[in-house]
Design a protein around this motif. Structure first.
Motif, PDB file in Angstrom:
ATOM      1  N   ARG A   1     -14.219  34.182  24.799  1.00  0.00           N
ATOM      2  CA  ARG A   1     -15.287  33.534  25.580  1.00  0.00           C
ATOM      3  C   ARG A   1     -14.957  33.741  27.050  1.00  0.00           C
ATOM      4  N   ASN A   2     -15.813  34.483  27.758  1.00  0.00           N
ATOM      5  CA  ASN A   2     -15.475  34.793  29.149  1.00  0.00           C
ATOM      6  C   ASN A   2     -16.446  34.193  30.162  1.00  0.00           C
ATOM      7  N   GLY A   3     -17.562  33.636  29.690  1.00  0.00           N
ATOM      8  CA  GLY A   3     -18.484  32.991  30.609  1.00  0.00           C
ATOM      9  C   GLY A   3     -19.333  33.930  31.444  1.00  0.00           C
ATOM     10  N   GLY A   4     -19.281  35.228  31.163  1.00  0.00           N
ATOM     11  CA  GLY A   4     -20.065  36.176  31.937  1.00  0.00           C
ATOM     12  C   GLY A   4     -21.528  36.171  31.544  1.00  0.00           C
ATOM     13  N   ALA A   5     -22.315  36.967  32.258  1.00  0.00           N
ATOM     14  CA  ALA A   5     -23.726  37.126  31.924  1.00  0.00           C
ATOM     15  C   ALA A   5     -23.860  37.846  30.584  1.00  0.00           C
ATOM     16  N   VAL A   6     -25.043  37.787  29.999  1.00  0.00           N
ATOM     17  CA  VAL A   6     -25.258  38.370  28.666  1.00  0.00           C
ATOM     18  C   VAL A   6     -24.854  39.835  28.585  1.00  0.00           C
ATOM     19  N   PRO A   7     -25.248  40.697  29.538  1.00  0.00           N
ATOM     20  CA  PRO A   7     -24.832  42.101  29.413  1.00  0.00           C
ATOM     21  C   PRO A   7     -23.316  42.268  29.349  1.00  0.00           C
ATOM     22  N   ARG A   8     -22.583  41.510  30.181  1.00  0.00           N
ATOM     23  CA  ARG A   8     -21.129  41.604  30.141  1.00  0.00           C
ATOM     24  C   ARG A   8     -20.579  41.107  28.824  1.00  0.00           C
ATOM     25  N   ARG A   9     -21.105  40.001  28.303  1.00  0.00           N
ATOM     26  CA  ARG A   9     -20.591  39.473  27.043  1.00  0.00           C
ATOM     27  C   ARG A   9     -20.809  40.463  25.913  1.00  0.00           C
ATOM     28  N   LEU A  10     -21.945  41.137  25.922  1.00  0.00           N
ATOM     29  CA  LEU A  10     -22.229  42.119  24.880  1.00  0.00           C
ATOM     30  C   LEU A  10     -21.302  43.319  24.974  1.00  0.00           C
ATOM     31  N   TRP A  11     -21.161  43.874  26.174  1.00  0.00           N
ATOM     32  CA  TRP A  11     -20.300  45.055  26.333  1.00  0.00           C
ATOM     33  C   TRP A  11     -18.848  44.698  26.054  1.00  0.00           C
ATOM     34  N   SER A  12     -18.433  43.512  26.502  1.00  0.00           N
ATOM     35  CA  SER A  12     -17.070  43.065  26.239  1.00  0.00           C
ATOM     36  C   SER A  12     -16.815  42.951  24.734  1.00  0.00           C
ATOM     37  N   ALA A  13     -17.789  42.429  24.001  1.00  0.00           N
ATOM     38  CA  ALA A  13     -17.628  42.299  22.551  1.00  0.00           C
ATOM     39  C   ALA A  13     -17.509  43.668  21.885  1.00  0.00           C
ATOM     40  N   LEU A  14     -18.317  44.638  22.330  1.00  0.00           N
ATOM     41  CA  LEU A  14     -18.232  45.984  21.757  1.00  0.00           C
ATOM     42  C   LEU A  14     -16.888  46.630  22.089  1.00  0.00           C
ATOM     43  N   ALA A  15     -16.439  46.456  23.342  1.00  0.00           N
ATOM     44  CA  ALA A  15     -15.168  47.054  23.747  1.00  0.00           C
ATOM     45  C   ALA A  15     -14.003  46.397  23.029  1.00  0.00           C
ATOM     46  N   ARG A  16     -14.085  45.083  22.843  1.00  0.00           N
ATOM     47  CA  ARG A  16     -13.025  44.367  22.120  1.00  0.00           C
ATOM     48  C   ARG A  16     -12.963  44.830  20.658  1.00  0.00           C
ATOM     49  N   SER A  17     -14.142  45.079  20.073  1.00  0.00           N
ATOM     50  CA  SER A  17     -14.185  45.581  18.704  1.00  0.00           C
ATOM     51  C   SER A  17     -13.517  46.952  18.606  1.00  0.00           C
ATOM     52  N   ARG A  18     -13.745  47.794  19.610  1.00  0.00           N
ATOM     53  CA  ARG A  18     -13.097  49.105  19.613  1.00  0.00           C
ATOM     54  C   ARG A  18     -11.577  48.965  19.689  1.00  0.00           C
ATOM     55  N   LEU A  19     -11.122  48.057  20.538  1.00  0.00           N
ATOM     56  CA  LEU A  19      -9.684  47.889  20.676  1.00  0.00           C
ATOM     57  C   LEU A  19      -9.067  47.373  19.375  1.00  0.00           C
ATOM     58  N   GLN A  20      -9.792  46.546  18.663  1.00  0.00           N
ATOM     59  CA  GLN A  20      -9.300  46.058  17.373  1.00  0.00           C
ATOM     60  C   GLN A  20      -9.144  47.203  16.371  1.00  0.00           C
ATOM     61  N   ARG A  21      -9.926  48.269  16.554  1.00  0.00           N
ATOM     62  CA  ARG A  21      -9.864  49.412  15.653  1.00  0.00           C
ATOM     63  C   ARG A  21      -9.016  50.549  16.208  1.00  0.00           C
ATOM     64  N   PHE A  22      -8.363  50.311  17.344  1.00  0.00           N
ATOM     65  CA  PHE A  22      -7.580  51.348  18.019  1.00  0.00           C
ATOM     66  C   PHE A  22      -6.337  51.704  17.204  1.00  0.00           C
ATOM     67  N   THR A  23      -6.051  52.997  17.132  1.00  0.00           N
ATOM     68  CA  THR A  23      -4.820  53.462  16.488  1.00  0.00           C
ATOM     69  C   THR A  23      -3.995  54.317  17.452  1.00  0.00           C
ATOM     70  N   ALA A  24      -4.630  55.242  18.154  1.00  0.00           N
ATOM     71  CA  ALA A  24      -3.938  56.088  19.123  1.00  0.00           C
ATOM     72  C   ALA A  24      -4.960  56.677  20.083  1.00  0.00           C
ATOM     73  N   ALA A  25      -4.503  56.984  21.293  1.00  0.00           N
ATOM     74  CA  ALA A  25      -5.403  57.509  22.318  1.00  0.00           C
ATOM     75  C   ALA A  25      -6.032  58.822  21.877  1.00  0.00           C
TER      76      ALA A  25
END
Length: 238
Positions: free
Chosen positions: A191-215
């Motif tokens: 929960r970051n308190g940002g505007a809707v566009p930021r919350r959405l992009w942050s959620a997508l980016a966080r999901s990618r990091l959760q699936r990260f294995t190697a660069a």
């Protein structure tokens, strides 16, 4: 190439990197959708300059040009196609320009995790203030700045691999790229308190990091159903 064609090219380049956005942008007010993509496309230009491979001089020159361009935006003048969408909005463009040199320093391997976050803080703060002006969010506090910092460091990890891992991270239980990605997730407020566009992009980016294995290995896009669920949760959670 017309300005309109050039603008479309920058917007489409960002959408291609984030295909799930076409699903989740339904939660963004219609009046802000092009603005959000233009803003994120601008940030992508900055991260590309940060993650440059080889001779850094062209990327440094590009960042210097962007610094001058953003200062011109603060005087309501623009040359870049993205400026057609972004510059008419009163925002702290000058302050963002002043924070861009952090991108050059981010190419260096940080000494420790805290130093990595501290290095991104001025840039993340400037980004948070611009987004507050663009999207009408009054919140620019620590959780938002921390989330933006974590996303920036995740982008650095994805682009640079081992060179992004802090030097003194070796005594961590897992000092691999995967271990650093887990540390970033732990430091990334859901929960970051940002505007809707930021919350959405942050959620997508966080999901990618959760699936990260190697660069450099890439990511399979989320299914539309999964992306919609993620977007719905992010849009309603501040």
């Amino acid at each position: 190439m017309t300005d309109s064609t050039a603008l479309d090219g920058f917007l489409e380049k960002w959408r291609t990197r984030w295909p799930e956005w076409r699903v989740v942008e339904v939660f963004v007010p219609l009046s802000q959708r092009q603005l959000a993509v233009a803003w994120f496309a601008l940030l992508q230009e900055f991260t590309d300059a940060m993650n440059i491979a080889g001779d850094p001089l062209p990327a440094d020159a590009k960042l210097a040009w962007w610094g001058e361009e953003l200062r011109d935006w603060s005087r309501q003048r623009s040359r870049h196609p993205l400026g057609r969408v972004l510059e008419p909005n009163r925002a702290p463009w000058f302050e963002l320009a002043e924070a861009l040199p952090a991108l050059i320093r981010l190419r260096e391997r940080p000494l420790e995790p805290a130093a990595a976050f501290e290095l991104t803080r001025p840039l993340a703060t400037a980004v948070a203030h611009v987004e507050s002006a663009l999207f009408g969010s009054a919140r620019t506090g620590q959780p938002l700045v921390q989330a933006i910092s974590a996303q920036w460091l995740a982008t650095r990890l994805d682009g640079a691999g081992d060179a992004a891992i802090p030097v003194h991270f070796g005594n961590h239980a897992d000092s691999s790229q995967r271990g650093w990605s887990q540390q970033l997730l732990e430091q990334w407020p859901a929960r970051n308190g940002g505007a809707v566009p930021r919350r959405l992009w942050s959620a997508l980016a966080r999901s990618r990091l959760q699936r990260f294995t190697a660069a450099g290995e890439g990511y399979a896009p989320l299914s539309p159903v999964r992306a919609l669920w993620l977007g719905w949760r992010a849009a309603r959670r501040r």
